[in-house]
Design a protein around this motif. Structure first.
Motif, short mmCIF file in Angstrom:
data_model
loop_
_atom_site.label_atom_id
_atom_site.label_comp_id
_atom_site.label_asym_id
_atom_site.label_seq_id
_atom_site.Cartn_x
_atom_site.Cartn_y
_atom_site.Cartn_z
N GLY A 1 -12.50 -13.97 -7.09
CA GLY A 1 -13.31 -14.47 -7.67
C GLY A 1 -11.93 -15.24 -8.90
N GLU A 2 -10.63 -14.48 -8.68
CA GLU A 2 -10.30 -15.01 -10.18
C GLU A 2 -9.43 -15.77 -10.02
N PRO A 3 -9.76 -17.34 -9.47
CA PRO A 3 -8.51 -18.01 -9.03
C PRO A 3 -7.53 -18.32 -10.26
N TYR A 4 -7.52 -18.00 -11.74
CA TYR A 4 -5.55 -18.45 -12.24
C TYR A 4 -6.23 -16.65 -12.37
N ALA A 5 -5.99 -16.02 -11.89
CA ALA A 5 -5.18 -14.80 -12.07
C ALA A 5 -3.95 -15.16 -12.49
N PRO A 6 -2.97 -14.41 -12.90
CA PRO A 6 -1.12 -14.40 -12.92
C PRO A 6 -1.43 -13.37 -11.17
N LEU A 7 -0.49 -13.37 -10.94
CA LEU A 7 -0.13 -12.44 -9.36
C LEU A 7 -0.11 -10.82 -10.16
N PRO A 8 0.62 -10.20 -9.37
CA PRO A 8 0.39 -8.42 -9.52
C PRO A 8 1.99 -8.48 -9.27
N THR A 9 2.84 -7.28 -10.58
CA THR A 9 3.70 -7.11 -10.57
C THR A 9 4.24 -6.72 -9.11
N VAL A 10 5.88 -5.95 -9.12
CA VAL A 10 5.77 -5.50 -7.70
C VAL A 10 5.28 -3.98 -7.66
N GLU A 11 5.38 -3.53 -9.40
CA GLU A 11 4.99 -2.63 -9.74
C GLU A 11 3.42 -2.00 -9.58
N GLN A 12 3.42 -3.39 -9.82
CA GLN A 12 1.32 -3.10 -9.58
C GLN A 12 0.82 -3.19 -8.04
N VAL A 13 1.82 -3.85 -7.82
CA VAL A 13 1.54 -4.16 -6.14
C VAL A 13 1.87 -1.93 -5.67
N VAL A 14 2.54 -1.86 -5.65
CA VAL A 14 3.45 -0.47 -5.36
C VAL A 14 1.98 0.50 -5.63
N GLU A 15 1.08 0.75 -7.01
CA GLU A 15 0.16 1.00 -7.24
C GLU A 15 -0.82 1.00 -6.06
N ARG A 16 -1.00 0.16 -6.13
CA ARG A 16 -2.36 -0.70 -5.45
C ARG A 16 -2.67 -0.39 -4.30
N LEU A 17 -1.07 0.51 -3.61
CA LEU A 17 -0.12 0.39 -1.84
C LEU A 17 -0.72 1.59 -2.61
N ARG A 18 0.24 2.39 -3.30
CA ARG A 18 0.21 3.60 -3.35
C ARG A 18 -0.51 4.73 -2.17
N PRO A 19 -2.16 4.37 -2.41
CA PRO A 19 -3.52 6.00 -2.14
C PRO A 19 -2.78 4.92 -0.13
N CYS A 20 -3.15 4.34 0.39
CA CYS A 20 -2.68 4.28 1.54
C CYS A 20 -1.38 3.75 2.32
N TRP A 21 -0.15 3.89 1.19
CA TRP A 21 1.40 4.26 1.40
C TRP A 21 2.26 4.91 1.02
N PRO A 22 2.09 6.05 0.69
CA PRO A 22 2.57 7.37 -0.24
C PRO A 22 4.22 6.74 -0.55
N ALA A 23 4.69 6.91 0.14
CA ALA A 23 6.35 6.42 0.37
C ALA A 23 6.25 4.99 -0.59
N ALA A 24 5.32 4.14 -0.61
CA ALA A 24 5.34 2.73 -1.47
C ALA A 24 6.57 3.15 -2.82
N ASN A 25 7.25 2.24 -2.39
CA ASN A 25 8.33 1.76 -4.22
C ASN A 25 8.76 0.05 -4.39
N ARG A 26 9.31 0.07 -5.14
CA ARG A 26 10.10 -0.77 -5.48
C ARG A 26 10.20 -1.21 -4.96
N ALA A 27 12.16 -1.22 -4.33
CA ALA A 27 12.12 -1.58 -3.44
C ALA A 27 11.69 -2.14 -1.48
N ALA A 28 10.65 -0.71 -1.69
CA ALA A 28 10.23 -1.51 -0.07
C ALA A 28 9.68 -2.60 -0.27
#
Length: 274
Positions: free
Chosen positions: A186-213
């Motif tokens: 519901g935030e159509p103009y929201a800035p996209l998450p950075t790679v680091e924010q994606v890592v943090e978002r997915l870490r609970p379901c992807w423990p090995a997540a890192n910036r390179a992956a």
């Protein structure tokens, strides 16, 4: 039978919902007048709104918007469309709007005023007997994952090739969903998450997540969705700037990722493989 419901914004009169049957019109503006012939009126008491600003006309399956302003462009937003909108230019008459839920936004001086329009639920044709069934790309029912040599249901012959064959069980799809998440929520103009924010978002379901992956999956998506040539191509292609923005724009425009994907097990479980 009413097909269109208009929900006035704060300060507009009347304040209750307005209902229109097919063929009926609603005139809106600072001094909307019954002398215009409109069957329903919506008064917007703001000095930045034209006296007669526009008109809505109801039909069976959609509604249209006329913009009577000489200078202001109106926007019609789809609150469920992650930024999807149409623009109605000054003096444009009868612009069709097909969104089921819409927000009409009027620029008024230093303010943006809005009211909502609820349209009929969309109808869809039933598939003819024996016809190939329509597919949602890579849907949870397995559509889009059938092998090339497997027969199509219904008529014989090769199945229709999917434009965007995404597998929702794969990790690259969870990365794409995470990139689309702010705008789908519901935030159509929201800035996209950075790679680091994606890592943090997915870490609970992807423990090995890192910036390179995560960056590798973004690069893979750019190739898979044909935004850049693959490594086996003879043409290296130009350097792709704004890769995340292009991926999200494409995914949301063609409904490759939807809001219900954010609650799907594949998004929470992280998937496997590539």
């Amino acid at each position: 039978m009413y097909t269109i419901i208009v929900v006035p914004g704060p300060g507009m009169a009347p304040c209750e919902k307005l209902r229109l049957a097919p063929g009926e019109t609603l005139r809106f503006g600072r001094e909307a007048s019954a002398s215009t012939g409109a069957q329903t009126l919506l008064t917007i008491p703001h000095d930045g709104v034209s006296r007669s600003a526009g008109e809505i006309t109801a039909t069976d399956t959609y509604w249209s918007l006329s913009n009577f302003s000489r200078a202001a462009t109106y926007a019609v937003e789809n609150p469920e469309g992650a930024g999807e909108h149409i623009k109605v230019a000054p003096r444009r008459l009868g612009a069709p709007v097909a969104f089921e839920f819409s927000r009409v936004v009027l620029p008024a001086g230093t303010d943006l005023l809005s009211f909502d329009v609820w349209a009929p639920r969309h109808d869809y044709a039933a598939p003819a007997e024996g016809a190939e069934q329509p597919e949602r790309p890579g849907g949870p029912d397995g559509a889009g994952r059938r092998g090339r040599n497997e027969p199509a249901r219904g008529r014989g012959g090769e199945p229709t090739a999917l434009a965007f064959p995404l597998d929702r069980s794969k990790r690259y799809f969870t990365v794409l969903a995470a990139l689309c998440e702010p705008r789908l929520r519901g935030e159509p103009y929201a800035p996209l998450p950075t790679v680091e924010q994606v890592v943090e978002r997915l870490r609970p379901c992807w423990p090995a997540a890192n910036r390179a992956a995560v960056q590798w999956n973004i690069d893979y998506l750019a190739v898979k969705l044909r935004l850049k040539p693959g490594p086996d191509s003879c043409e290296p292609g130009p350097r792709l700037n704004g890769k995340k923005e292009m991926l999200v724009s494409l995914a949301l425009r063609f409904d490759l990722v939807r809001e219900d994907d954010l609650a799907a097990p594949a998004f929470c479980a992280g998937g496997g493989g590539r």
